[in-house]
Design a protein around this motif. Structure first.
Motif, PDB file in Angstrom:
ATOM      1  N   ALA A  25       8.928   5.653  -2.373  1.00 24.01           N
ATOM      2  CA  ALA A  25       8.998   6.411  -3.624  1.00 24.01           C
ATOM      3  C   ALA A  25       9.781   7.707  -3.456  1.00 24.01           C
ATOM      4  CB  ALA A  25       7.592   6.698  -4.137  1.00 24.01           C
ATOM      5  N   ARG A  53      11.889   0.168  -1.406  1.00 27.13           N
ATOM      6  CA  ARG A  53      12.205   1.474  -0.838  1.00 27.13           C
ATOM      7  C   ARG A  53      11.048   2.429  -1.111  1.00 27.13           C
ATOM      8  NH1 ARG A  53      17.720   3.107   0.335  1.00 27.13           N
ATOM      9  NH2 ARG A  53      19.152   1.397  -0.035  1.00 27.13           N
ATOM     10  N   GLU A 113       9.892   0.703  -6.775  1.00 26.94           N
ATOM     11  CA  GLU A 113       9.456   0.643  -5.382  1.00 26.94           C
ATOM     12  C   GLU A 113       9.130  -0.794  -4.981  1.00 26.94           C
ATOM     13  OE1 GLU A 113       6.477   3.354  -2.689  1.00 26.94           O
ATOM     14  OE2 GLU A 113       5.787   2.775  -4.686  1.00 26.94           O
TER      15      GLU A 113
END
Length: 120
Positions: A42, A40, A35
């Protein structure tokens, strides 16, 4: 842990490529680390990892009992060998192998065949 699909097929394939590249480069990683590295959420990473597990490209190397985001994922031996076979003649791959062997030597560990490490 089942997630509700959020990504289109194209977005999922792009995410999976990023996950595979990250796991190839670093060996193993938790969802929290991915992450931070990939930026991005989770939930998207878990969706991508679940799909890669179904395809038998990734496996759960070390499950966390307290936080599923701290569980560690790793590439399967079959996939690592396929990637290594594709990259074996590239200078970057030879440098990666050299670096890993050098790190093992500095830690006082015996050299080993990196491609045939005992994994699932």
């Amino acid at each position: 842990m089942e997630t509700i699909p959020q990504l289109s097929k194209e977005e999922l394939l792009e995410l999976e490529a990023e996950l595979l590249q990250s796991l190839w480069r670093d060996g193993a990683a938790s969802v929290l680390r991915l992450e931070q590295r990939l930026g991005r959420p989770a939930s998207e990473l878990l969706e991508g990892l679940e799909d890669l597990i179904r395809k038998e490209y990734v496996y759960l190397h070390w499950p966390s009992l307290y936080n599923p985001l701290q569980s560690v994922y790793y590439l399967t031996t079959k996939l690592r060998k396929r990637i290594a076979a594709m990259l074996k003649d590239t200078p970057r791959y030879r440098m990666k192998v050299f670096w890993e062997l050098l790190c093992r030597e500095q830690e006082g560990l015996p050299p080993r065949d990196i491609l045939n490490a005992p994994t699932v």
